[in-house]
Design a protein around this motif. Sequence first.
Motif, PDB file in Angstrom:
ATOM      1  N   ALA A   1      30.922   8.513  20.682  1.00  9.34           N
ATOM      2  CA  ALA A   1      30.591   6.729  20.443  1.00  9.34           C
ATOM      3  C   ALA A   1      31.657   6.378  21.411  1.00  9.34           C
ATOM      4  N   VAL A   2      31.196   5.168  21.782  1.00  9.58           N
ATOM      5  CA  VAL A   2      32.322   4.461  22.430  1.00  9.58           C
ATOM      6  C   VAL A   2      33.030   3.029  21.519  1.00  9.58           C
ATOM      7  N   PHE A   3      34.058   2.758  22.007  1.00  8.77           N
ATOM      8  CA  PHE A   3      34.447   1.497  21.181  1.00  8.77           C
ATOM      9  C   PHE A   3      35.130   0.625  22.200  1.00  8.77           C
ATOM     10  N   ALA A   4      34.650  -0.684  22.098  1.00  7.46           N
ATOM     11  CA  ALA A   4      34.748  -1.671  23.317  1.00  7.46           C
ATOM     12  C   ALA A   4      34.427  -2.888  22.483  1.00  7.46           C
ATOM     13  N   ASP A   5      34.641  -4.333  23.347  1.00  5.92           N
ATOM     14  CA  ASP A   5      34.158  -5.477  22.761  1.00  5.92           C
ATOM     15  C   ASP A   5      32.829  -5.294  22.544  1.00  5.92           C
ATOM     16  N   LYS A   6      32.532  -5.797  21.332  1.00  5.76           N
ATOM     17  CA  LYS A   6      31.141  -5.882  20.931  1.00  5.76           C
ATOM     18  C   LYS A   6      30.400  -6.742  21.796  1.00  5.76           C
ATOM     19  N   ASP A   7      31.066  -7.769  22.293  1.00  6.10           N
ATOM     20  CA  ASP A   7      30.011  -8.721  23.195  1.00  6.10           C
ATOM     21  C   ASP A   7      29.628  -7.964  24.383  1.00  6.10           C
ATOM     22  N   TYR A   8      30.590  -7.101  24.969  1.00  6.29           N
ATOM     23  CA  TYR A   8      30.234  -6.175  25.994  1.00  6.29           C
ATOM     24  C   TYR A   8      29.284  -5.180  25.872  1.00  6.29           C
ATOM     25  N   LEU A   9      29.319  -4.519  24.668  1.00  5.77           N
ATOM     26  CA  LEU A   9      28.347  -3.487  24.373  1.00  5.77           C
ATOM     27  C   LEU A   9      27.054  -4.044  24.002  1.00  5.77           C
ATOM     28  N   ALA A  10      26.879  -5.334  23.471  1.00  8.03           N
ATOM     29  CA  ALA A  10      25.772  -5.896  22.888  1.00  8.03           C
ATOM     30  C   ALA A  10      24.614  -5.561  23.977  1.00  8.03           C
ATOM     31  N   PRO A  11      24.796  -6.024  25.114  1.00  5.38           N
ATOM     32  CA  PRO A  11      23.528  -5.815  26.280  1.00  5.38           C
ATOM     33  C   PRO A  11      23.198  -4.534  26.295  1.00  5.38           C
ATOM     34  N   TYR A  12      24.006  -3.607  26.379  1.00  3.97           N
ATOM     35  CA  TYR A  12      23.690  -2.061  26.505  1.00  3.97           C
ATOM     36  C   TYR A  12      22.820  -1.512  25.441  1.00  3.97           C
ATOM     37  N   VAL A  13      23.225  -2.120  24.209  1.00  2.00           N
ATOM     38  CA  VAL A  13      22.288  -1.799  22.941  1.00  2.00           C
ATOM     39  C   VAL A  13      20.801  -2.307  23.076  1.00  2.00           C
ATOM     40  N   ALA A  14      20.701  -3.599  23.537  1.00  2.00           N
ATOM     41  CA  ALA A  14      19.605  -4.346  23.544  1.00  2.00           C
ATOM     42  C   ALA A  14      18.816  -3.982  24.608  1.00  2.00           C
ATOM     43  N   GLU A  15      19.462  -3.260  25.624  1.00  2.00           N
ATOM     44  CA  GLU A  15      18.419  -2.807  26.801  1.00  2.00           C
ATOM     45  C   GLU A  15      18.031  -1.378  26.920  1.00  2.00           C
ATOM     46  N   SER A  16      18.420  -0.615  25.580  1.00  2.00           N
ATOM     47  CA  SER A  16      18.395   0.656  25.791  1.00  2.00           C
ATOM     48  C   SER A  16      17.321   1.297  24.945  1.00  2.00           C
ATOM     49  N   ASN A  17      16.312   0.432  24.627  1.00  2.00           N
ATOM     50  CA  ASN A  17      15.199   0.812  23.869  1.00  2.00           C
ATOM     51  C   ASN A  17      15.384   1.732  22.717  1.00  2.00           C
ATOM     52  N   GLY A  18      16.515   1.582  21.916  1.00  2.00           N
ATOM     53  CA  GLY A  18      16.906   2.256  20.977  1.00  2.00           C
ATOM     54  C   GLY A  18      17.909   3.490  21.186  1.00  2.00           C
ATOM     55  N   GLU A  19      17.768   3.921  22.383  1.00  2.00           N
ATOM     56  CA  GLU A  19      18.884   5.099  22.731  1.00  2.00           C
ATOM     57  C   GLU A  19      20.095   4.806  22.143  1.00  2.00           C
ATOM     58  N   LEU A  20      20.688   3.423  22.381  1.00  2.00           N
ATOM     59  CA  LEU A  20      22.042   3.369  21.471  1.00  2.00           C
ATOM     60  C   LEU A  20      21.965   2.375  20.531  1.00  2.00           C
ATOM     61  N   VAL A  21      23.020   2.555  19.463  1.00  2.00           N
ATOM     62  CA  VAL A  21      22.885   1.735  18.362  1.00  2.00           C
ATOM     63  C   VAL A  21      24.304   1.444  18.061  1.00  2.00           C
ATOM     64  N   PHE A  22      24.644   0.649  17.191  1.00  2.00           N
ATOM     65  CA  PHE A  22      25.913   0.290  16.776  1.00  2.00           C
ATOM     66  C   PHE A  22      26.140   1.215  15.632  1.00  2.00           C
ATOM     67  N   VAL A  23      27.442   1.529  15.400  1.00  2.00           N
ATOM     68  CA  VAL A  23      27.884   2.500  14.366  1.00  2.00           C
ATOM     69  C   VAL A  23      28.983   1.798  13.677  1.00  2.00           C
ATOM     70  N   GLY A  24      28.702   1.864  12.231  1.00  2.00           N
ATOM     71  CA  GLY A  24      29.840   1.357  11.489  1.00  2.00           C
ATOM     72  C   GLY A  24      30.173  -0.041  11.655  1.00  2.00           C
ATOM     73  N   ASP A  25      30.979  -0.533  10.999  1.00  2.00           N
ATOM     74  CA  ASP A  25      31.129  -1.974  11.029  1.00  2.00           C
ATOM     75  C   ASP A  25      32.188  -2.483  12.157  1.00  2.00           C
ATOM     76  N   PRO A  26      32.066  -3.565  12.526  1.00  2.00           N
ATOM     77  CA  PRO A  26      32.918  -4.216  13.464  1.00  2.00           C
ATOM     78  C   PRO A  26      34.335  -4.454  12.978  1.00  2.00           C
ATOM     79  N   VAL A  27      35.310  -4.336  14.236  1.00  2.00           N
ATOM     80  CA  VAL A  27      36.660  -4.512  13.937  1.00  2.00           C
ATOM     81  C   VAL A  27      37.108  -5.463  14.903  1.00  2.00           C
ATOM     82  N   SER A  28      38.030  -6.434  14.030  1.00  2.00           N
ATOM     83  CA  SER A  28      38.751  -7.623  14.708  1.00  2.00           C
ATOM     84  C   SER A  28      40.206  -7.013  15.363  1.00  2.00           C
ATOM     85  N   LEU A  29      40.259  -7.191  16.566  1.00  2.00           N
ATOM     86  CA  LEU A  29      41.589  -7.085  17.071  1.00  2.00           C
ATOM     87  C   LEU A  29      41.850  -8.026  18.164  1.00  2.00           C
ATOM     88  N   GLY A  30      43.271  -8.058  18.250  1.00  2.00           N
ATOM     89  CA  GLY A  30      43.787  -8.966  19.297  1.00  2.00           C
ATOM     90  C   GLY A  30      43.823 -10.430  18.814  1.00  2.00           C
TER      91      GLY A  30
END
Length: 240
Positions: A165-194
């Motif tokens: 998995a990759v761990f990054a800002d959700k706002d950065y990852l969201a377009p990758y997930v949306a445009e992956s046609n199901g190849e990429l999915v969110f895993v687990g719960d979001p984490v608040s940092l900073g």
Amino acid sequence: MKKLLLATALLALTGGAAAAQTVRLGTEGAYPPFNFIDDAGNVAGYEREFGDEACKRAGLTCEWVTNDWDSIIPNLQSGNYDVIIAGMSITDEREKVVDFSENYFPPADSAYVGLTADADIKTGVVSAQVGTIQAGYVAESGATLLEFPTPDETVAAVRNGEAAAVFADKDYLAPYVAESNGELVFVGDPVSLGGGVGLAFRESDDELREKFNAVIKAMKEDGTINALIEKHFGPETKKF
């Protein structure tokens, strides 16, 4: 001759005053939608629009400079630019070496993304960009941290099987997930940092920092920042 020397001296002084009002903004140019390089080769994204408006309101002439993320703080300290505007989260550790403005992007969630919803984010290999709060979190989580210099490489590591998995800002990852046609999915719960994203300054530049602070407060109060966040990140993104 004396008049010529006096005129030259005055020109030098006025030129120096004008130059003093030019502020160089350092960004990565590789972290959409915060910042990226468009087809014309220019810095674009949320921070480009926010930064240009902030400079206009502060009465400053601003120039954009791109710099690799892993050396972005050292190059601020060495004088290659005057402000970091690069999706940088406000943290206590960074506060030891730079001074932050108040945030211009609210504390937001980080998230894991993998090829399947049951990807091993607890003890498996997790990729993150070097020098980020996400990398620090993974290093202490029990997972094996795999760092990369650029954010797109962290996502590629999941696609090619280097990382679970990759761990990054959700706002950065969201377009990758949306445009992956199901190849990429969110895993687990979001984490608040900073503490949100802020401008970073050399510790000696209090006057410049306070000038931007005043503008950021005004842009929050009149709704400008919230409008820019919604434009670049969508209506579901956290706002002020």
